[in-house]
Design an enzyme around this catalytic site. Structure first.
Site, PDB file in Angstrom:
ATOM      1  CG  ASP A  36      -0.598   0.015   2.512  1.00  0.00           C
ATOM      2  OD1 ASP A  36       0.611  -0.184   2.741  1.00  0.00           O
ATOM      3  OD2 ASP A  36      -1.435   0.232   3.405  1.00  0.00           O
ATOM      4  N   GLY A 126      -3.314  -7.316  15.262  1.00  0.00           N
ATOM      5  CA  GLY A 126      -3.056  -7.014  13.856  1.00  0.00           C
ATOM      6  C   GLY A 126      -4.321  -7.030  13.015  1.00  0.00           C
ATOM      7  CB  SER A 128      -7.082  -2.788  11.619  1.00  0.00           C
ATOM      8  OG  SER A 128      -6.033  -2.882  10.733  1.00  0.00           O
ATOM      9  CB  SER A 130      -5.174   1.543  16.381  1.00  0.00           C
ATOM     10  OG  SER A 130      -4.376   0.825  15.488  1.00  0.00           O
ATOM     11  CD  GLU A 162      -1.960   4.482  13.111  1.00  0.00           C
ATOM     12  OE1 GLU A 162      -3.170   4.337  13.355  1.00  0.00           O
ATOM     13  OE2 GLU A 162      -1.058   3.952  13.770  1.00  0.00           O
ATOM     14  CG  ASP A 174      -4.574  -1.345   8.217  1.00  0.00           C
ATOM     15  OD1 ASP A 174      -4.495  -2.179   7.291  1.00  0.00           O
ATOM     16  OD2 ASP A 174      -3.717  -1.209   9.094  1.00  0.00           O
TER      17      ASP A 174
HETATM   18  C1  GLA Z   1      -0.309  -2.289   8.482  1.00  0.00           C
HETATM   19  C2  GLA Z   1      -0.486  -0.901   7.881  1.00  0.00           C
HETATM   20  C3  GLA Z   1      -1.020  -0.978   6.454  1.00  0.00           C
HETATM   21  C4  GLA Z   1      -0.199  -1.934   5.603  1.00  0.00           C
HETATM   22  C5  GLA Z   1       0.028  -3.260   6.325  1.00  0.00           C
HETATM   23  C6  GLA Z   1       0.979  -4.157   5.586  1.00  0.00           C
HETATM   24  O1  GLA Z   1      -1.547  -2.919   8.637  1.00  0.00           O
HETATM   25  O2  GLA Z   1      -1.338  -0.125   8.677  1.00  0.00           O
HETATM   26  O3  GLA Z   1      -1.063   0.314   5.891  1.00  0.00           O
HETATM   27  O4  GLA Z   1       1.016  -1.354   5.212  1.00  0.00           O
HETATM   28  O5  GLA Z   1       0.523  -3.076   7.643  1.00  0.00           O
HETATM   29  O6  GLA Z   1       0.417  -4.563   4.380  1.00  0.00           O
END
Ligand code: GLA
Length: 387
Positions: A36, A126, A128, A130, A162, A174
């Protein structure tokens, strides 16, 4: 859930205007990892687990924030005039950061507000939690104050919070998936142009199982920023000989031809991952659309190997869990998901084989690392909404 949170808000913060209810999901990325911030494609989906919140406007400039997940922290009190990051402010920094970001982007927030939330995304997994909170607060501000902001922009403002307030240099994936997810669909996003499409995830007889390594993240944020710098360095080197804006502009062949100009070996491997992963993501979306789940699964496996060997963001826990998954009957594909260094794996498992999968992988994982993981069979849900 919302009625309960409304009662809690009245109980802890006193009577006031009726509080409105909101939800923002967590996310799992199916494929397209660390593409990304390299101008590539990602393919995440929103989950049905997430963060619920209730909020009401105030007549003054105060902001009060409370999370049932961190009840021991009590109420964080701040104001529109005191939006600063402080370590001791814990989770509330994410909420403050979003208010700060809206104002930085030129949106007037005319009054303070009271906010109470509860999330059921496992913490530090992981998935997400946040970003879910950030997009939730974005949705709250848009609705409470009638701001003319669409959800694509809400994702960008949440990411800005962020990056600039919290200090993690994350990409857009995310926040975008959480803001724009759709039930039963993954979000196929071109991170360079932000054009996107919802692709139905039809996995007849196959379930999405998430494995949580329960590995604490530790150095994760600084390693994340380091990977980003390495990719930027590789891009700069490549731009000496290629007319490209991002690593996402390169095919595998074009990369191989030019890769020798990347000075550092580490940077070369990071870039190789970014280029190949972007191409794998395009192939995976095509396979899914053709109902070729076997190919889709093999691409997931290849993604993990590349994240392990070239990008180096897996670590012993994720590798142990994924390698155990690969050995199980009924597994079509397995890989780490998200930023790595811990957190979760995503697995495609024939539904009939799921109980055996959880038992076997659970046992092998615990034997390998000395403590148990956790498994969730998940559903794909909608993006952030008022409820
Ligand atoms: C985290 C980051 C995303 C992306 C992933 C890896 O989740 O927040 O923006 O870079 O790692 O793909």
């Amino acid at each position: 859930m919302i009625a309960k949170l409304q009662q809690e808000l009245e109980r802890r913060m006193g009577p006031g205007e009726a509080a409105a209810g909101f939800f923002a999901p967590g996310r799992v990325n199916l494929i397209g990892e660390y593409t990304d911030f390299n101008g590539g494609h990602v393919f995440p989906c929103a989950l049905t687990i997430g963060t619920y919140g209730v909020a009401r406007r105030r007549g003054d400039r105060r902001i009060r924030l409370y999370s049932l997940n961190f009840a021991e922290d009590g109420i964080y009190e701040t104001s529109l005039d005191e939006l600063i990051y402080r370590d001791i402010d814990g989770w509330s920094n994410y909420a403050k950061g979003v208010v700060w970001a809206f104002r930085e982007k030129g949106y007037a927030i005319p009054a303070g507000f009271d906010f109470l939330c509860y999330g059921n995304i496992p913490n530090q997994s992981g998935l997400s939690s946040s970003a879910s909170l950030e997009v939730l607060v974005s949705k709250v501000l848009i609705e409470l104050f009638g701001l003319p902001v669409e959800m694509v922009e809400a994702a960008l403002i949440s990411q800005y919070a962020e990056n600039r307030f919290v200090g993690v240099n994350c990409g857009i994936m995310d926040q975008f998936a959480i803001a724009n997810g759709k039930q039963g669909h993954a979000v196929f996003l071109d991170t360079e142009t932000l054009s996107y499409r919802h692709v139905p995830v039809r996995l007849d007889g196959v379930s999405i199982v998430i494995g949580n390594t329960k590995k604490k993240r530790g150095l994760h944020d600084s390693k994340y920023n380091e990977r980003r710098r390495e990719c930027e360095q590789a891009l700069q080197d490549l731009q000496q000989v290629c007319r490209i804006r991002t690593l996402g502009d390169l095919t595998e062949a074009a990369f191989e031809e030019a890769a020798h100009v990347i000075h550092e070996e580490n940077c070369r491997r990071r870039a190789r991952h970014a280029v190949y992963e972007n191409q794998r993501t395009l192939q995976a979306v095509k396979a899914l659309q053709e109902q070729d789940i076997a190919t889709f699964g093999r691409l997931l496996n290849a993604s993990h190997i590349s994240l392990r060997d070239d990008f180096e963001v897996t670590g012993p826990e994720l590798d142990a869990m994924v390698e155990a998954a690969w050995k199980q009957p009924g597994v079509l594909g397995a890989r780490m998901t998200g930023a790595g260094f811990g957190g979760c794996t995503v697995n495609l498992v024939e539904t009939a084989a799921v109980p055996g999968f959880i038992e076997q992988v659970g046992r092998m994982y615990e034997e390998a690392v000395g403590y148990p993981g956790e498994f969730y069979v998940v559903e794909i849900g909608d993006g952030a909404k008022r409820i």
